[in-house]
Design an enzyme around this catalytic site. Structure first.
Site, PDB file in Angstrom:
ATOM      1  N   CYS A  20       3.003  -5.604  16.214  1.00  0.00           N
ATOM      2  CA  CYS A  20       2.491  -4.695  17.245  1.00  0.00           C
ATOM      3  C   CYS A  20       1.004  -4.990  17.465  1.00  0.00           C
ATOM      4  O   CYS A  20       0.276  -5.304  16.513  1.00  0.00           O
ATOM      5  CB  CYS A  20       2.693  -3.240  16.833  1.00  0.00           C
ATOM      6  SG  CYS A  20       4.435  -2.804  16.669  1.00  0.00           S
TER       7      CYS A  20
ATOM      8  N   GLY B  39       5.423  -2.383   7.135  1.00  0.00           N
ATOM      9  CA  GLY B  39       6.814  -2.800   7.259  1.00  0.00           C
ATOM     10  C   GLY B  39       7.596  -1.944   8.220  1.00  0.00           C
ATOM     11  O   GLY B  39       7.176  -0.851   8.589  1.00  0.00           O
ATOM     12  N   GLU B  40       8.727  -2.479   8.645  1.00  0.00           N
ATOM     13  CA  GLU B  40       9.614  -1.751   9.550  1.00  0.00           C
ATOM     14  C   GLU B  40      10.877  -1.376   8.748  1.00  0.00           C
ATOM     15  O   GLU B  40      11.668  -2.246   8.377  1.00  0.00           O
ATOM     16  CB  GLU B  40       9.951  -2.662  10.747  1.00  0.00           C
ATOM     17  CG  GLU B  40      11.105  -2.206  11.599  1.00  0.00           C
ATOM     18  CD  GLU B  40      11.029  -0.739  12.052  1.00  0.00           C
ATOM     19  OE1 GLU B  40       9.967  -0.303  12.507  1.00  0.00           O
ATOM     20  OE2 GLU B  40      12.048  -0.032  11.912  1.00  0.00           O
TER      21      GLU B  40
ATOM     22  N   CYS C  87      -1.739  -3.100  15.186  1.00  0.00           N
ATOM     23  CA  CYS C  87      -1.461  -2.801  13.783  1.00  0.00           C
ATOM     24  C   CYS C  87      -1.930  -3.910  12.849  1.00  0.00           C
ATOM     25  O   CYS C  87      -1.765  -5.102  13.145  1.00  0.00           O
ATOM     26  CB  CYS C  87       0.041  -2.584  13.621  1.00  0.00           C
ATOM     27  SG  CYS C  87       0.526  -2.155  11.941  1.00  0.00           S
TER      28      CYS C  87
ATOM     29  N   LEU D  22       6.497   5.288  19.805  1.00  0.00           N
ATOM     30  CA  LEU D  22       6.700   5.016  21.233  1.00  0.00           C
ATOM     31  C   LEU D  22       5.447   4.355  21.814  1.00  0.00           C
ATOM     32  O   LEU D  22       5.512   3.250  22.344  1.00  0.00           O
ATOM     33  CB  LEU D  22       7.040   6.338  21.937  1.00  0.00           C
ATOM     34  CG  LEU D  22       7.460   6.252  23.394  1.00  0.00           C
ATOM     35  CD1 LEU D  22       8.685   5.371  23.573  1.00  0.00           C
ATOM     36  CD2 LEU D  22       7.716   7.649  23.954  1.00  0.00           C
ATOM     37  N   HIS D  23       4.349   5.048  21.758  1.00  0.00           N
ATOM     38  CA  HIS D  23       3.023   4.528  22.103  1.00  0.00           C
ATOM     39  C   HIS D  23       2.794   4.181  23.570  1.00  0.00           C
ATOM     40  O   HIS D  23       1.663   3.865  23.950  1.00  0.00           O
ATOM     41  CB  HIS D  23       2.649   3.300  21.256  1.00  0.00           C
ATOM     42  CG  HIS D  23       2.658   3.548  19.786  1.00  0.00           C
ATOM     43  ND1 HIS D  23       2.172   4.706  19.214  1.00  0.00           N
ATOM     44  CD2 HIS D  23       3.126   2.797  18.741  1.00  0.00           C
ATOM     45  CE1 HIS D  23       2.316   4.650  17.901  1.00  0.00           C
ATOM     46  NE2 HIS D  23       2.904   3.518  17.583  1.00  0.00           N
TER      47      HIS D  23
ATOM     48  N   SER E  35       9.944   6.253   9.972  1.00  0.00           N
ATOM     49  CA  SER E  35       9.287   5.890  11.226  1.00  0.00           C
ATOM     50  C   SER E  35       9.722   4.491  11.636  1.00  0.00           C
ATOM     51  O   SER E  35       9.698   3.560  10.834  1.00  0.00           O
ATOM     52  CB  SER E  35       7.769   5.933  11.021  1.00  0.00           C
ATOM     53  OG  SER E  35       7.108   5.580  12.203  1.00  0.00           O
TER      54      SER E  35
ATOM     55  N   GLU F 110       0.805  -1.219   0.000  1.00  0.00           N
ATOM     56  CA  GLU F 110       0.000   0.000   0.000  1.00  0.00           C
ATOM     57  C   GLU F 110       0.835   1.264   0.000  1.00  0.00           C
ATOM     58  O   GLU F 110       1.985   1.267   0.421  1.00  0.00           O
ATOM     59  CB  GLU F 110      -0.875   0.005   1.261  1.00  0.00           C
ATOM     60  CG  GLU F 110      -1.977  -1.008   1.180  1.00  0.00           C
ATOM     61  CD  GLU F 110      -2.533  -1.359   2.542  1.00  0.00           C
ATOM     62  OE1 GLU F 110      -3.387  -0.612   3.030  1.00  0.00           O
ATOM     63  OE2 GLU F 110      -2.113  -2.377   3.098  1.00  0.00           O
TER      64      GLU F 110
ATOM     65  N   CYS G  88      -2.450   1.482   7.906  1.00  0.00           N
ATOM     66  CA  CYS G  88      -1.530   0.535   7.249  1.00  0.00           C
ATOM     67  C   CYS G  88      -2.049  -0.883   7.249  1.00  0.00           C
ATOM     68  O   CYS G  88      -2.469  -1.390   8.257  1.00  0.00           O
ATOM     69  CB  CYS G  88      -0.182   0.461   7.959  1.00  0.00           C
ATOM     70  SG  CYS G  88       0.270   1.864   8.917  1.00  0.00           S
TER      71      CYS G  88
ATOM     72  N   CYS H  90       4.812  -7.290   7.814  1.00  0.00           N
ATOM     73  CA  CYS H  90       5.758  -6.799   8.824  1.00  0.00           C
ATOM     74  C   CYS H  90       5.993  -7.893   9.854  1.00  0.00           C
ATOM     75  O   CYS H  90       5.092  -8.651  10.178  1.00  0.00           O
ATOM     76  CB  CYS H  90       5.166  -5.561   9.506  1.00  0.00           C
ATOM     77  SG  CYS H  90       6.291  -4.762  10.667  1.00  0.00           S
TER      78      CYS H  90
HETATM   79  N1  SAH Z   1       7.265   0.060  11.413  1.00  0.00           N
HETATM   80  C1  SAH Z   1       7.303   1.490  11.472  1.00  0.00           C
HETATM   81  C2  SAH Z   1       6.391   2.183  10.472  1.00  0.00           C
HETATM   82  C3  SAH Z   1       5.038   1.663  10.351  1.00  0.00           C
HETATM   83  S1  SAH Z   1       3.533   2.302  10.771  1.00  0.00           S
HETATM   84  C4  SAH Z   1       6.974   1.957  12.872  1.00  0.00           C
HETATM   85  O1  SAH Z   1       6.693   1.128  13.715  1.00  0.00           O
HETATM   86  O2  SAH Z   1       7.077   3.155  13.121  1.00  0.00           O
HETATM   87  C5  SAH Z   1       3.477   3.997  10.984  1.00  0.00           C
HETATM   88  C6  SAH Z   1       2.835   4.393  12.323  1.00  0.00           C
HETATM   89  O3  SAH Z   1       1.467   4.001  12.424  1.00  0.00           O
HETATM   90  C7  SAH Z   1       3.551   3.773  13.521  1.00  0.00           C
HETATM   91  O4  SAH Z   1       3.715   4.723  14.519  1.00  0.00           O
HETATM   92  C8  SAH Z   1       2.562   2.718  13.937  1.00  0.00           C
HETATM   93  O5  SAH Z   1       2.786   2.343  15.261  1.00  0.00           O
HETATM   94  C9  SAH Z   1       1.245   3.415  13.687  1.00  0.00           C
HETATM   95  N2  SAH Z   1       0.066   2.558  13.637  1.00  0.00           N
HETATM   96  C10 SAH Z   1      -0.032   1.286  13.195  1.00  0.00           C
HETATM   97  N3  SAH Z   1      -1.291   0.831  13.318  1.00  0.00           N
HETATM   98  C11 SAH Z   1      -2.019   1.842  13.839  1.00  0.00           C
HETATM   99  C12 SAH Z   1      -3.382   1.999  14.198  1.00  0.00           C
HETATM  100  N4  SAH Z   1      -4.242   1.000  14.050  1.00  0.00           N
HETATM  101  N5  SAH Z   1      -3.775   3.196  14.708  1.00  0.00           N
HETATM  102  C13 SAH Z   1      -2.895   4.218  14.861  1.00  0.00           C
HETATM  103  N6  SAH Z   1      -1.597   4.135  14.536  1.00  0.00           N
HETATM  104  C14 SAH Z   1      -1.155   2.952  14.041  1.00  0.00           C
END
Ligand code: SAH
Length: 355
Positions: free
Chosen positions: A111, A159-160, A114, A215-216, A191, A87, A333, A107
């Site tokens: 997480c 992806g990371e 995600c 970070l989250h 990111s 995508e 994503c 990926c």
């Molecule tokens: N792997 C990388 C980039 C991928 S996603 C990373 O972890 O940063 C880009 C951002 O979207 C990341 O901050 C990810 O944690 C966030 N993300 C993924 N799924 C999400 C969701 N359902 N709601 C909000 N943010 C989300």
């Protein structure tokens, strides 16, 4: 390696090996940077075009486009060699059009919130595939009077990026380089969930892009629940690497923080986050979680996100609530690809957690 993966230097070597004069590499490079296929490279002699056409081309094609009725955000499904789908999202912001690109098919990071990690990682994207996605979007929008249509690139799709380190570096060099697209590293964001050893070498290996850290959560206990990578590289190590990046590059670090109702969105969470980011040139991007049905986690209201932003402001931490875009076209994503491939995804490779 496929034709779209060759940078200028490698093209020069390839063509020199085949007895072509030096200026041909420059011509081929220019065509490739416009997304052209060999038979479209009009100023090349036919035998050379045919020779190039006999090599595998690689790259990406737009297979599907969805345009948001709300904000004109565009979501693309690209097809790659081998039939894989990834995508990309094109967003219109006041500060310029921004293209969000994927770096892997799926990926490995898994997480908890995600969609991209639900089926593991199928494969890495090559530099030429990432570049090609950008060029296809440029082609779709046509040449604008002021040059490029895509002003900013964010590696925030599936992806990371640091799990596909070498190809992402090659992509960044081609996008920013003089023999490439000449786009400023300032207009590119990467990111990451925090693969610390790669984060440590990034400022030396890559042009100084804007770093976003996902970070989250403000504590290891919470982050361990959300992000398996935290059990390998806990918050203290991640923060040290972010600090290192900031010192080496002089750039402010962006921290992404998805607000999950009842999990990481209290006043105590805001205070813990503020404490963590004290003494760091940081900005927090607050994102109300975009709930993924399979993941079973709640989002939060925009009002609550604003409240969280105020709590951070009281502790002198700069933060903004990210505007949600493309919610009517599966903006988050991995959602669209899953919808298209439902039932078809078989291979899965999750990250092995070594403690
Ligand atoms: N792997 C990388 C980039 C991928 S996603 C990373 O972890 O940063 C880009 C951002 O979207 C990341 O901050 C990810 O944690 C966030 N993300 C993924 N799924 C999400 C969701 N359902 N709601 C909000 N943010 C989300």
């Amino acid at each position: 390696m496929k034709l779209t993966d060759y940078n200028y230097r490698e093209l020069a070597a390839l063509l020199a090996d085949r007895g072509e004069p030096r200026f041909r590499a420059k011509q081929v490079n220019e065509w490739l940077l416009r997304g052209a296929k060999p038979m479209e490279m009009r100023n090349l002699p036919l035998p050379l075009r045919e020779k190039l056409a006999s090599l595998p081309y690689g790259g990406a094609e737009i297979a599907q486009t969805r345009v948001s009725q709300k904000d004109e955000t565009e979501k693309y499904l690209f097809t790659l060699d081998g039939g894989n789908l990834v995508e990309g999202v094109f967003m219109r912001y006041r500060h310029g059009n921004t293209l969000c690109l994927s770096t892997q098919v799926g990926c490995r990071m898994n997480c908890a919130f995600c969609a991209s990690g639900l089926d593991g990682c199928v494969r890495n994207l090559s530099s030429g595939e990432m570049l090609s996605m950008l060029l296809r979007v440029e082609q779709r929008h046509g040449e604008s009077a002021r040059g490029r249509n895509v002003r900013n690139i964010v590696l925030m799709g599936s992806g990371e990026p640091l799990d596909n380190y070498d190809e992402v570096l090659r992509f960044l060099h081609r996008v920013t380089g003089e023999d490439g697209l000449h786009i400023s590293a300032r207009n590119i964001s990467l990111s990451t969930c925090g693969i610390v050893p790669k984060l440590m070498t990034l400022p030396d290996d890559a042009p100084h892009v804007t770093l976003s850290v996902s970070l989250h959560a403000p504590t290891d206990a919470q982050r361990n629940e959300l992000m398996p990578i935290n059990r390998v590289y806990p918050i203290a190590e991640l923060m040290a690497a972010a600090r290192h990046y900031a010192e080496k590059t002089g750039r402010r670090i962006i921290f992404e923080y998805a607000l999950i109702g009842g999990f990481n969105d209290s006043k105590a969470d805001a205070d813990a986050l503020a404490k963590l980011l004290r003494n760091l040139q940081a900005h927090v991007n607050l994102i109300p979680l975009n709930p993924v049905p399979e993941r079973n986690l709640a989002g939060c209201t925009r009002e609550h996100a604003k409240l969280f932003e105020n709590w951070l402001a009281q502790s002198h931490i700069s933060a903004t609530v990210r505007r949600e875009m493309g919610t009517d076209i599966e903006g988050a994503c991995g959602q669209l690809r899953r919808k298209e491939e439902s039932g078809k995804i078989e291979r899965a490779e999750y990250m092995e957690i070594k403690i």
